[in-house]
Write a protein that holds these residues in place. Structure first.
Motif, PDB file in Angstrom:
ATOM      1  N   ARG A 309      21.829  -1.867  54.140  1.00  0.00           N
ATOM      2  CA  ARG A 309      22.132  -1.317  52.814  1.00  0.00           C
ATOM      3  C   ARG A 309      20.858  -1.132  51.999  1.00  0.00           C
ATOM      4  O   ARG A 309      20.671  -0.113  51.317  1.00  0.00           O
ATOM      5  CB  ARG A 309      23.096  -2.245  52.074  1.00  0.00           C
ATOM      6  N   VAL A 310      19.973  -2.102  52.074  1.00  0.00           N
ATOM      7  CA  VAL A 310      18.710  -1.995  51.335  1.00  0.00           C
ATOM      8  C   VAL A 310      17.891  -0.823  51.856  1.00  0.00           C
ATOM      9  O   VAL A 310      17.312  -0.033  51.091  1.00  0.00           O
ATOM     10  CB  VAL A 310      17.920  -3.313  51.438  1.00  0.00           C
ATOM     11  N   ASN A 313      19.360   2.388  50.652  1.00  0.00           N
ATOM     12  CA  ASN A 313      19.086   2.599  49.227  1.00  0.00           C
ATOM     13  C   ASN A 313      17.654   3.096  49.009  1.00  0.00           C
ATOM     14  O   ASN A 313      17.392   3.995  48.195  1.00  0.00           O
ATOM     15  CB  ASN A 313      19.328   1.294  48.477  1.00  0.00           C
ATOM     16  N   TRP A 316      17.495   6.676  50.040  1.00  0.00           N
ATOM     17  CA  TRP A 316      18.115   7.553  49.030  1.00  0.00           C
ATOM     18  C   TRP A 316      17.157   7.811  47.870  1.00  0.00           C
ATOM     19  O   TRP A 316      17.011   8.931  47.392  1.00  0.00           O
ATOM     20  CB  TRP A 316      19.390   6.900  48.537  1.00  0.00           C
ATOM     21  N   LYS A 317      16.482   6.773  47.421  1.00  0.00           N
ATOM     22  CA  LYS A 317      15.542   6.934  46.317  1.00  0.00           C
ATOM     23  C   LYS A 317      14.381   7.838  46.710  1.00  0.00           C
ATOM     24  O   LYS A 317      13.913   8.669  45.921  1.00  0.00           O
ATOM     25  CB  LYS A 317      15.027   5.569  45.877  1.00  0.00           C
ATOM     26  N   ALA A 345      19.553  11.488  53.706  1.00  0.00           N
ATOM     27  CA  ALA A 345      19.579  10.044  53.951  1.00  0.00           C
ATOM     28  C   ALA A 345      19.702   9.746  55.423  1.00  0.00           C
ATOM     29  O   ALA A 345      19.061   8.845  55.962  1.00  0.00           O
ATOM     30  CB  ALA A 345      20.732   9.414  53.168  1.00  0.00           C
TER      31      ALA A 345
END
Length: 349
Positions: A309-310, A313, A316-317, A345
């Motif tokens: 998940r990290v 994320n 995505w950023k 992503a």
């Protein structure tokens, strides 16, 4: 009725027989008399003591003799003696010889009785050995009595114990303690008080280990078993590693003993507190082991999921920043669509 007196010499006494006139003074006449004692048994010892300890003899001897009581002179040539011995269940007895022929010229026969005390016989009993038998006069075949004799067998007490731990090894975190259960079995044949001690006390104290007994003196009945708690204590100064704790016991009457069966050993593994907690948790039961494995797998899965998940994320950023930079280059801000972001992503991964 007319009669006469006949006096017969009987070793150290006289036997007086009153016979009616016409009764033949011979073998047939002897058969008509009431049976009399012909032989007397004599046991030299009135009692003997026998040691039944594991390291001692459980056998003893009685010195015995059979003596002809009546010298029948012309009417009896000899007396055939058959010996018998009686004894209780706690012992067994046998004779060196069972059959003798006694004569007026050889009226004495000597023999021995061999006594064996069975293992585990209590010192509180006093078995008795009785020796008797049957006597037969020859050549007439007349049966006579045998005067019995007896002797007591004294069972000497002995004291010994066997000790063992229900759990003889364990891990103990620094600064904590653990209680062990010590079994003490009285293997002797009498009630006794046994003393407990830790043999390597100085060595353990130097390593900052302590041993404490629930009670250091234990009265145990014959054949009984007693449980005593033994507490092993560590301190924060105790070094990590394995330690051997030697526990010994001895009879109060015998004093300290070096017999192997009077010693027991505990192996203690001193650990850091957190490691000891895990080891104790795992050693509790199989269910705890399975539970620990399941929790470990779940925790590992959760960590992997969080890492993914990290990472997503972060990707995505990065993708969002790239789209913004592209929009600024064209003179207008652009916001990526959900489809484009999703595609980016995925590519970023």
């Amino acid at each position: 009725m007319k009669g006469y007196l006949t006096i017969l010499l009987h070793l150290s006494a006289f036997l007086i027989l009153l016979m009616p006139t016409g009764t033949p003074l011979g073998a047939d006449g002897l058969r008509t008399r009431q049976a009399i004692n012909m032989v007397e048994i004599d046991i030299t010892e009135t009692s003997i003591s026998i040691d039944t300890s594991f390291n001692g003899s459980s056998e003893g001897k009685l010195h015995c003799s059979a003596r002809l009581l009546l010298n029948l002179g012309l009417f009896v040539d000899s007396v055939d003696l058959h010996l018998e011995v009686r004894y209780p269940d706690e012992i067994s007895a046998s004779l060196s010889e069972y059959d003798f022929t006694l004569t007026p010229s050889e009226p004495l026969a000597e023999f021995t009785a061999n006594i064996t005390v069975h293992p585990g016989t209590s010192s509180t009993v006093t078995p008795e050995v009785v020796i008797g038998g049957t006597a037969t006069a020859q050549p007439s075949g007349t049966k006579g009595g045998v005067i019995e004799d007896s002797a007591s067998i004294i069972i000497l007490p002995f004291y010994t114990a066997e000790i063992s731990f229900k759990e003889d090894s364990a891990s103990i975190p620094k600064g904590e303690k653990k209680v062990f259960t010590l079994n003490i079995e009285n293997r002797g044949n009498a009630d006794e008080t046994f003393i407990l001690n830790w043999a390597n006390e100085n060595e353990l104290k130097g390593a900052h280990l302590g041993v404490e007994f629930e009670t250091a003196e234990v009265l145990i009945p014959e054949g009984g078993t007693v449980e005593v708690e033994v507490t092993v204590t560590t301190s924060s100064r105790t070094s990590r590693g394995s330690y051997i704790i030697r526990i010994e016991t001895w009879s109060e009457k015998n004093g300290p003993s070096n017999k192997e069966e009077s010693n027991a050993v505990i192996v203690v593994d001193v650990t850091d507190p957190y490691l000891g907690t895990i080891q104790g948790f795992l050693s509790a039961s199989p269910f705890m082991v399975y539970l620990f494995i399941a929790l470990t797998v779940m925790a590992a899965g959760a960590i992997v999921y969080l890492l993914l998940r990290v990472r997503a994320n972060i990707a995505w950023k990065r993708r969002l920043r790239r789209y913004r930079e592209m929009g600024e280059d064209r003179g207008q801000p652009e916001t990526p669509s959900n489809e484009a972001f999703h595609e980016g992503a995925v590519l970023e991964r």
